[in-house]
Scaffold this active site. Structure first.
Site, short mmCIF file in Angstrom:
data_model
loop_
_atom_site.label_atom_id
_atom_site.label_comp_id
_atom_site.label_asym_id
_atom_site.label_seq_id
_atom_site.Cartn_x
_atom_site.Cartn_y
_atom_site.Cartn_z
N CYS A 1 -1.79 -1.62 -2.08
CA CYS A 1 -1.89 -3.53 -2.11
C CYS A 1 -3.09 -3.23 -1.64
CB CYS A 1 -1.17 -4.13 -1.43
SG CYS A 1 0.61 -4.94 -1.85
N HIS B 1 -4.23 -9.91 1.73
CA HIS B 1 -4.12 -8.10 2.81
C HIS B 1 -5.69 -8.44 2.22
CE1 HIS B 1 -0.79 -5.31 2.50
NE2 HIS B 1 -1.17 -5.86 3.41
#
Ligand SMILES: *[C@@H]1O[C@H](CO)[C@@H](O)[C@H](O)[C@H]1NC(C)=O
Ligand SMILES: *[C@@H]1O[C@H](CO)[C@@H](O)[C@H](O)[C@H]1NC(C)=O
Ligand SMILES: *[C@@H]1O[C@H](CO)[C@@H](O)[C@H](O)[C@H]1NC(C)=O
Ligand SMILES: *[C@@H]1O[C@H](CO)[C@@H](O)[C@H](O)[C@H]1NC(C)=O
Ligand SMILES: *[C@@H]1O[C@H](CO)[C@@H](O)[C@H](O)[C@H]1NC(C)=O
Length: 581
Positions: free
Chosen positions: A83, A139
């Site tokens: 990610c 994130h």
């Protein structure tokens, strides 16, 4: 085609060796009134074979498929394997080694983020007059406010800051022993308490619709819809979907895979609803809609959601094709030759210069030092000089000297040295399900043509989407492993070299063939060159004072927040604070 022929060809020759430079601002016609709306939809941990346009019939994704059939299937689209690095590359147009994001994801209790001195896509579009919006996952850090979306070029953010949440309560329990559960959901910098208990894929879709309707064509829109789907939720209940959605997939025997199919299905419907909103707001005729997964699906191990990357080996976290080659499609009336497969190799970091070009935004020649390449002329135009591209296109998939993993793509050649998880994920981890068949697949074409997306996009097609074309594209998009000589490679012990154009399943290691010695040596040298340009990693350890139990049970800007023992988060209906165990 402004500037493509001269400058872009030059850069095709040079990319990899020299930082890519966009054309001069003076070359670009000013056309501010008519900048396209850009809607970028990112899925989280969706497997390569979990869309149906590659041939799987286990469960269908008619809206995603329709976006590709009416637009273009991005056949060789690469991301990073996890990610944070892939989102960093998307937002900066740079390899993770050139932002310090290469090593591992940000765990919620860790006080680091994407360096503030790197320009982000959102900042570029904001400056160019776009309304910039992020819905969903970030994130890229939140330890201090300066790391968060609304300080990084987004006018507006609705969603979460960390790695994942659960689909209803919006809380996160990191798989770290002494860290407690924390609430992670915001509207800009404020905690957002409304709609707790509503399935978050639907909430994000609804928010995207709201933003589109409110925009109503008044201002160029950048909307990044960064879904939680289909990442797992917290450990005790990892796969979550509404009961009525799961009920549609009763024919799937594996209970995990059944819920997963429902999660994917809700994600697929999200694309249809967004297209519908764009049409209603009269914006679609001037929109670019792109969809992709952030990395390969995790079939097994940490965060495994039962995704399938068939027929590739590896999965999320690994440097194999199953980790980095991802499903992706794009649609826009601005694309010529829609209804085709886009063959050139593409990297997630290409979106920044590509979309900037689509929006006529000149990029600073020296400031950005992009690794991504402007593919807009190729994507929007009719043809592309593939042989030229093949020779030169380079992608640094991995270069991590902490875990000793290197993977470099040059043209069709892939060099791998070292591997993740002690090699546990170095095989084909899932097979395509041949027995649990989606009833809709008995007439696949009808299912696609019947999707909201196809119903709307056909209005922009010069000719009717035909069964023959859909079948042809689906056949061509299927991955064929080839059946060359099989020479396996133990990446823990030796270097591996593959020609991924003919051996996408990485079954035939050519590293020891004298014939390819020059290529091997060239790629080794290139890795060394890249190694010298790598930034130190930004990773920092978590500390106990960052724990949500010191911050009203929320994940917050812990470097700036004053610890308090006020445990009320979202009024009395809010989630309880669960301590670490
Ligand atoms: C940006 O910050 C990083 C550390 O966060 C540093 O390594 C890098 O040299 C800085 N770059 C510039 C151009 O200031
Ligand atoms: C959107 O814009 C159109 C044309 O400018 C206008 O007629 C319509 O009322 C607007 N709709 C909303 C919901 O604001
Ligand atoms: C097409 O969609 C309609 C309404 O959504 C549904 O009732 C019908 O069964 C669908 N047909 C096919 C062939 O999928
Ligand atoms: C390959 O891996 C070995 C072992 O980690 C390392 O010594 C060597 O430098 C690596 N080669 C390259 C080109 O990265
Ligand atoms: C977890 O425990 C270790 C060892 O006791 C400690 O150093 C660390 O700060 C703790 N981390 C958190 C986030 O509580």
């Amino acid at each position: 085609m402004f500037g493509f022929t001269s400058k872009c060809l030059l850069s095709l020759i040079c990319f990899g060796l020299i930082n890519y430079e966009l054309v001069d601002a003076s070359d670009i016609p000013k056309n501010d009134e008519n900048k396209p709306h850009i809607i970028f939809i990112l899925a989280d941990d969706l497997g390569f074979d979990d869309v149906s346009f590659r041939g799987s019939n286990e469960f269908l994704t008619p809206n995603i498929d329709a976006l590709g059939y009416h637009g273009k299937i991005l056949n060789r689209l690469y991301s990073s394997a996890i990610c944070t690095p892939s989102r960093g590359a998307l937002m900066t147009g740079r390899y993770p080694i050139h932002t310090g994001m290469q090593h591992y994801v940000i765990s919620n209790e860790e006080p680091w983020g994407l360096p503030e001195n790197v320009t982000m896509l959102s900042e570029i579009f904001q400056k160019a007059g776009y309304s910039t919006n992020l819905v969903g996952k970030w994130h890229l850090g939140f330890g201090k406010r300066e790391f968060t979306p609304t300080h990084r070029g987004f006018d507006y953010h609705y969603g979460f800051w960390g790695g994942f949440i659960d689909y209803y309560q919006r809380r996160n329990k990191m798989p770290v022993r002494n860290v407690s559960m924390g609430y992670d959901f915001r509207r800009n910098l404020e905690l957002e308490c409304a709609d707790i208990g509503t399935y978050v894929t639907d909430l994000f879709t609804h928010e995207a619709e709201r933003i589109i309707m409110a925009n109503n064509n008044t201002k160029p829109l950048l909307l990044v819809v960064s879904h939680l789907a289909v990442h797992t939720a917290n450990d005790q209940d990892p796969l979550q979907a509404p009961e009525e959605e799961i009920a549609k997939f009763q024919y799937i025997k594996d209970p995990k895979r059944r819920i997963y199919a429902a999660m994917v299905s809700r994600l697929d419907q999200s694309i249809g609803r967004i297209i519908h909103a764009l049409e209603k707001a009269n914006m679609l005729q001037n929109s670019i809609v792109a969809f992709q997964s952030d990395n390969g699906g995790p079939s097994v191990g940490l965060f495994s959601n039962s995704a399938s990357n068939f027929p590739f080996k590896g999965q999320k976290v690994t440097q194999w094709e199953g980790g980095v080659r991802v499903p992706g499609v794009i649609w826009s009336p601005l694309l010529h030759k829609r209804g085709s497969i886009f063959q050139p190799t593409m990297y997630i970091g290409d979106w920044l210069p590509t979309l900037a070009d689509a929006a006529n935004i000149p990029l600073s020649r020296s400031g950005l030092r992009l690794d991504g390449i402007n593919l807009w002329p190729a994507l929007s135009g009719d043809s592309f000089n593939q042989s030229k591209q093949k020779l030169d296109r380079e992608i640094v998939h991995h270069l991590d000297d902490i875990w000793h993993v290197v993977a470099l793509l040059q043209g069709d050649w892939k060099y791998v040295n070292g591997t993740m998880a002690s090699g546990r994920f170095d095989t084909l981890l899932t097979y395509r399900e041949l027995y649990d068949i989606d009833p809709r697949s008995s007439d696949y074409f009808a299912a696609v043509a019947n999707s909201t997306t196809s119903q709307i996009l056909r209005r922009y097609d010069a000719s009717t989407l035909e069964r023959k074309l859909v079948n042809k594209l689906r056949y061509e998009a299927a991955i064929r492993c080839g059946n060359g000589v099989q020479r396996s490679c133990n990446a823990l012990l030796e270097e591996c070299l593959y020609n991924v154009a003919v051996d996408p399943c990485e079954r035939n290691n050519l590293a020891s063939s004298p014939e390819y010695g020059d290529i091997l040596r060239r790629m080794r040298r290139r890795v060394e060159q890249h190694r010298h340009t790598a930034w130190p990693t930004n990773n920092r350890r978590g500390q106990s004072e960052y724990d949500p139990s010191y911050h009203r049970c929320t994940w917050t800007n812990f470097l700036q927040d004053t610890p308090t023992d006020d445990y009320l988060v979202c009024g009395n209906d809010g989630p309880p604070c669960e301590s670490a165990n």
